[in-house]
Enzyme design. Sequence first.
Site, PDB file in Angstrom:
ATOM      1  N   LYS A 111       0.841  -1.207   0.000  1.00  0.00           N
ATOM      2  CA  LYS A 111       0.000   0.000   0.000  1.00  0.00           C
ATOM      3  C   LYS A 111       0.871   1.250   0.000  1.00  0.00           C
ATOM      4  O   LYS A 111       0.567   2.238  -0.674  1.00  0.00           O
ATOM      5  CB  LYS A 111      -0.925  -0.005   1.229  1.00  0.00           C
ATOM      6  CG  LYS A 111      -1.842   1.225   1.359  1.00  0.00           C
ATOM      7  CD  LYS A 111      -2.918   1.276   0.295  1.00  0.00           C
ATOM      8  CE  LYS A 111      -3.729   2.564   0.293  1.00  0.00           C
ATOM      9  NZ  LYS A 111      -4.702   2.684   1.385  1.00  0.00           N
ATOM     10  N   LYS A 156      -1.284  11.827   5.473  1.00  0.00           N
ATOM     11  CA  LYS A 156      -1.006  10.866   6.559  1.00  0.00           C
ATOM     12  C   LYS A 156      -0.296   9.627   6.006  1.00  0.00           C
ATOM     13  O   LYS A 156       0.698   9.154   6.554  1.00  0.00           O
ATOM     14  CB  LYS A 156      -2.312  10.468   7.252  1.00  0.00           C
ATOM     15  CG  LYS A 156      -2.132   9.533   8.425  1.00  0.00           C
ATOM     16  CD  LYS A 156      -2.832   8.201   8.459  1.00  0.00           C
ATOM     17  CE  LYS A 156      -3.426   7.524   7.351  1.00  0.00           C
ATOM     18  NZ  LYS A 156      -3.818   6.143   7.432  1.00  0.00           N
TER      19      LYS A 156
END
Lengths: 296, 296
Positions: free
Chosen positions: A175, A243
């Site tokens: 990811k 983030k």
Amino acid sequence: MSENRMKVGCVGLGIMGRPMSLHVQNGGHELHIWARRPESLEPLKAAGANAHNSLTELIQSVDVLITNVSDTPDVEQILLGPSGVKETASSGFTVIDHSTICPVRTRYMAEALAEMGIDFLDAPVSGGEAGAIAGTLTVMVGGKAPVLEKLRPIIDCVAGKITHVGDHGAGQITKACNQLIVAQSLVAVSEAISLAEAGGVDPAAMREALLGGLAYSKVLEVHGQRMLDRAYPPGFKTRLHSKDMGIVVQAAQQLGVPLMGASLAAQWLHTMAEQGRGEEDSAVVAELQRKLAGQS
Amino acid sequence: MSENRMKVGCVGLGIMGRPMSLHVQNGGHELHIWARRPESLEPLKAAGANAHNSLTELIQSVDVLITNVSDTPDVEQILLGPSGVKETASSGFTVIDHSTICPVRTRYMAEALAEMGIDFLDAPVSGGEAGAIAGTLTVMVGGKAPVLEKLRPIIDCVAGKITHVGDHGAGQITKACNQLIVAQSLVAVSEAISLAEAGGVDPAAMREALLGGLAYSKVLEVHGQRMLDRAYPPGFKTRLHSKDMGIVVQAAQQLGVPLMGASLAAQWLHTMAEQGRGEEDSAVVAELQRKLAGQS
């Protein structure tokens, strides 16, 4: 009751977690929920989910727990904190974490749970809110193959594609790779549009010319159009991409890998998140490039 | 003799120019050639092209001149130098420049030729040697629409897709956008592979997982595979991509547009070109990332 029917608990009922939980229930599983803010439970209770009063009660009521929360400390609290999984669950319990969090901490948590005989899969997703609602997410799974096979009927409920990429943490690493490629593509397309505008070229014609060639990317197609329209409804929010890029840069540091392009792209996303554009789609970095070039 | 049959001169008979010239001749046009190094003429003479002894003689023998050379000074010499187009050609003559060169100098040259009634199209291509041989190049055209319409039968001989992106220089600006997006994509995919390897994830599985999602790009698909194989036959040579990134950064400077991502990617390509990898495909930047990460 089918043999594949499982008791599944879900924590994290936000824009991703809510539709994903419903898909799990619609897939024939018994859905159990708990949330810090009880009002998050209402839409799912209305859909037939079993609501619980505490995390401990939720864990004691299910075989599998799905987490879909914002960041590493949230997952750590649920798994290793007081009244969390490690304290409460028995051997044979399983956790699927769909959150995007730190790969290194993920490994640590998987090992801590393994000591108690608790299985763990890191299973971050891509495809955004639209993919969550459609149940067509791309799921990148790290963990043991037999555990994935046991839980595949649950993950299938939300996935268009499931790839087993390796052992614990591998899903999160993958990811991270996804997020760093998308971030750098956003910067590149922003710069191309800015250069076209400065050079007196219609950026829509530039994009059209490039879509047919080697510069083609989903980001040029999808986010490029948003940048041309200067309209940034998410999509994927800048504050979340910011983030995630923090996770990428931190993981790279922990692994001794310098990521110079990703670090630069991270700065763009952090800047826009802090300058009040955090709730907009991360294609909004194009506006930072326009500002840099004196084009806004 | 068809009405669309034109007398076409070609200068620059290298890996791109040679197959492109043959396509023009096969398209029914009368092909004329000249080269600084006479041995470059032989394969085309064998195919029936008319060879000339000087640039002046070539220009005087044709209606349209195609240039397909390495860099800005080469084009400038042919167009504005002694015995070049401006000195030799008559009003109504036309130049098509398929080279990738400076957009700002391109505008200057187009204006200098316009003073003499000479038309000009900047028409850089993408698609590489394979596209040149197949006659399926993407052509990005800057210049006047009626001139493009007149010359479309010639450009069609080499093109899969022709996009008219604007006035003089717009083709070069668009090509610069193409090169800067591809360069940054190369860096991004290099970093993703490096992070996957450092994180104990099979980079082939990572790439496979990402190909189905938002991180998809032609570069991830095509160059990503080269990086996994660590095999870099060109494709598109690093020294040419490095040269093109010099054009991108210079154009950006002249236009007052800061390109931070592109400048970083340019450094990667320059470095590999100077470290003896210039003849390899520009996917070779992955080896610089591996070196940085201590993975080679």
